[in-house]
Design an enzyme around this catalytic site. Structure first.
Site, PDB file in Angstrom:
ATOM      1  N   GLY A  60       0.827  -1.198   0.000  1.00 58.91           N
ATOM      2  CA  GLY A  60       0.000   0.000   0.000  1.00 58.91           C
ATOM      3  C   GLY A  60       0.857   1.242   0.000  1.00 58.91           C
ATOM      4  O   GLY A  60       2.082   1.171   0.176  1.00 58.91           O
ATOM      5  N   HIS A  71       8.386  -7.394  -3.279  1.00 55.54           N
ATOM      6  CA  HIS A  71       7.158  -7.994  -3.823  1.00 55.54           C
ATOM      7  C   HIS A  71       7.444  -9.375  -4.395  1.00 55.54           C
ATOM      8  O   HIS A  71       7.896  -9.494  -5.542  1.00 55.54           O
ATOM      9  CB  HIS A  71       6.570  -7.086  -4.899  1.00 55.54           C
ATOM     10  CG  HIS A  71       5.971  -5.837  -4.361  1.00 55.54           C
ATOM     11  ND1 HIS A  71       4.621  -5.717  -4.087  1.00 55.54           N
ATOM     12  CD2 HIS A  71       6.529  -4.657  -4.010  1.00 55.54           C
ATOM     13  CE1 HIS A  71       4.381  -4.512  -3.598  1.00 55.54           C
ATOM     14  NE2 HIS A  71       5.526  -3.857  -3.546  1.00 55.54           N
ATOM     15  N   GLU A  91       5.382 -11.446  -5.484  1.00 49.86           N
ATOM     16  CA  GLU A  91       4.480 -11.731  -6.608  1.00 49.86           C
ATOM     17  C   GLU A  91       5.001 -11.113  -7.904  1.00 49.86           C
ATOM     18  O   GLU A  91       4.380 -11.252  -8.954  1.00 49.86           O
ATOM     19  CB  GLU A  91       3.073 -11.208  -6.303  1.00 49.86           C
ATOM     20  CG  GLU A  91       2.841  -9.730  -6.534  1.00 49.86           C
ATOM     21  CD  GLU A  91       3.450  -8.828  -5.469  1.00 49.86           C
ATOM     22  OE1 GLU A  91       3.377  -7.593  -5.603  1.00 49.86           O
ATOM     23  OE2 GLU A  91       4.002  -9.353  -4.492  1.00 49.86           O
ATOM     24  N   CYS A 123       5.558  -5.564   1.836  1.00 45.51           N
ATOM     25  CA  CYS A 123       5.777  -4.132   1.642  1.00 45.51           C
ATOM     26  C   CYS A 123       5.196  -3.311   2.802  1.00 45.51           C
ATOM     27  O   CYS A 123       5.711  -3.360   3.899  1.00 45.51           O
ATOM     28  CB  CYS A 123       5.225  -3.697   0.289  1.00 45.51           C
ATOM     29  SG  CYS A 123       5.944  -2.156  -0.314  1.00 45.51           S
TER      30      CYS A 123
END
Length: 371
Positions: A220, A332, A334, A247
């Site tokens: 975020g 991250h 992903e 994050c």
């Protein structure tokens, strides 16, 4: 092409050509070092309130497609590039970057010396900037920037308003949306997880009533200390479920456990950041996008263990709790965009859930025997 100006709060002026929306916009000017992945960057909610400079000189050559979005509504304030490709060439391309930004009312400016701009940010840190018409008086712009204060409600602006379910037959995961990238959701659904996505302000009681087997704390925008309700929520669930933070979620987990965070000079944004895993003694290339970091020295007074560090500057990239099944990373896993070196962390999350369930069963069995 219409000429426009980017004016930084230190008085530096860059003149370039307008594309996308023609509105005036201000924001924190940052840079991203990725060579590809501009569509994911444009739609990453973590860029809410920011003007992003792409250091790679040519942007837009493979267009915009329907598959690589990280959110439905982009939150980036503006895009700065050296050269914009007007005629993309890719079999998946459906529109140009200009058309996409124009449709979403996001301004852009090209023809800017992005190397010079990046060096200014590296030397002096991120700063406020304003994109205006070429005729706009610089002194007026500087006064306007002086009186512009950064908003502290970015998470509220990008989080989901209502909870929703992405059904699956696997583990029951509650995903706290602080500005979730769709890549995180894709990785969980790929593993057949039953995911309930909830707003950032959900309380510990509301989450625990859903009987989750695991809780995901997503990425975020903004300062983690601006989300105190999330910090209190994590304190209320950390001893009751398995947690994985990414994050901003990583920073919030650290704050909930007594550690501290601080703002980096120019942050980490790109898909080529090396991170060392101190537990496995391995190095990974990672995708990153953050302007804040966990203070390494503050971990000493907590029940958190440092697990990963950034090789570029030694900052904290991973932590885990010494008592409870909770861990997090600053980058991250992903990817989207970036390397998938650390994609196995989602598998580790599910393994942690299974291990925690075994321990719970053993404890209940012991209690039953005592009775």
């Amino acid at each position: 092409m219409t000429k426009r100006k980017l004016i930084l709060e230190d008085g530096t002026v860059f003149t370039g050509e307008a594309f996308g929306s023609m509105k005036e916009v201000s924001g924190e000017v940052v840079f991203n070092t990725g060579m590809t992945g501009y569509q994911e960057i444009l739609t990453d909610p973590s860029y809410c309130g920011q003007i992003v400079t792409m250091t790679y000189p040519l942007i837009g050559n493979y267009g915009i497609n329907r598959d690589d979005f990280e959110t439905i509504t982009p939150s980036i304030h503006a895009l700065i590039v050296k050269e914009l490709c007007d005629f993309p060439s890719n079999y998946r391309s459906e529109e140009s970057v200009h058309d996409f930004l124009e449709a979403n009312d996001i301004p852009g400016i090209s023809g800017v010396d992005t190397r010079k701009l990046t060096r200014i940010i590296r030397n002096h840190g991120t700063m406020k900037g304003l994109i205006v018409s070429e005729e706009y008086p610089t002194d007026k712009a500087l006064e306007r920037l002086k009186n512009t204060h950064q908003k502290r409600d970015q998470v509220k602006r990008v989080s989901t308003v209502k909870p929703y379910v992405v059904p699956g037959r696997g583990k029951r995961i509650v995903l706290i949306d602080f500005g979730m990238k769709h890549g995180i959701l894709r990785e969980l659904t790929k593993r057949n997880c039953h995911v309930t996505v909830v707003p950032y302000h959900y309380s510990a009681e509301q989450i625990l009533r859903m009987k989750p087997e695991g809780v995901m704390l997503t990425n975020g925008p903004g300062d983690p200390q601006d989300v105190p309700e999330a910090i209190e929520m994590i304190k209320g669930i950390i001893d009751k479920t398995t947690i994985f933070g990414i994050c901003l979620g990583h920073q919030l987990l650290a704050l909930a456990c007594g550690a501290e965070t601080e703002k980096l000079s120019f942050g980490h944004r790109g898909s080529n950041h090396p991170v060392k895993d101190l537990i496995k003694n391995k190095t990974y290339m990672t995708s990153q996008n953050h302007g804040y970091t966990v203070k390494k020295e503050s971990l000493a007074n907590t029940d958190l263990e440092l697990t990963q560090t950034a090789l570029n500057d030694g900052t904290v990239e991973g932590i885990r709790h010494l008592t409870y099944p909770a861990f997090s990373v600053q980058y991250h896993p992903e990817s989207s965009p970036g390397p998938d070196d650390t994609n196995q962390l989602f598998d580790q999350f599910l393994l942690n859930i299974e291990a925690h369930q075994v321990i719970d069963k053993e404890e209940k069995s012991c209690q039953s025997v005592k009775i």
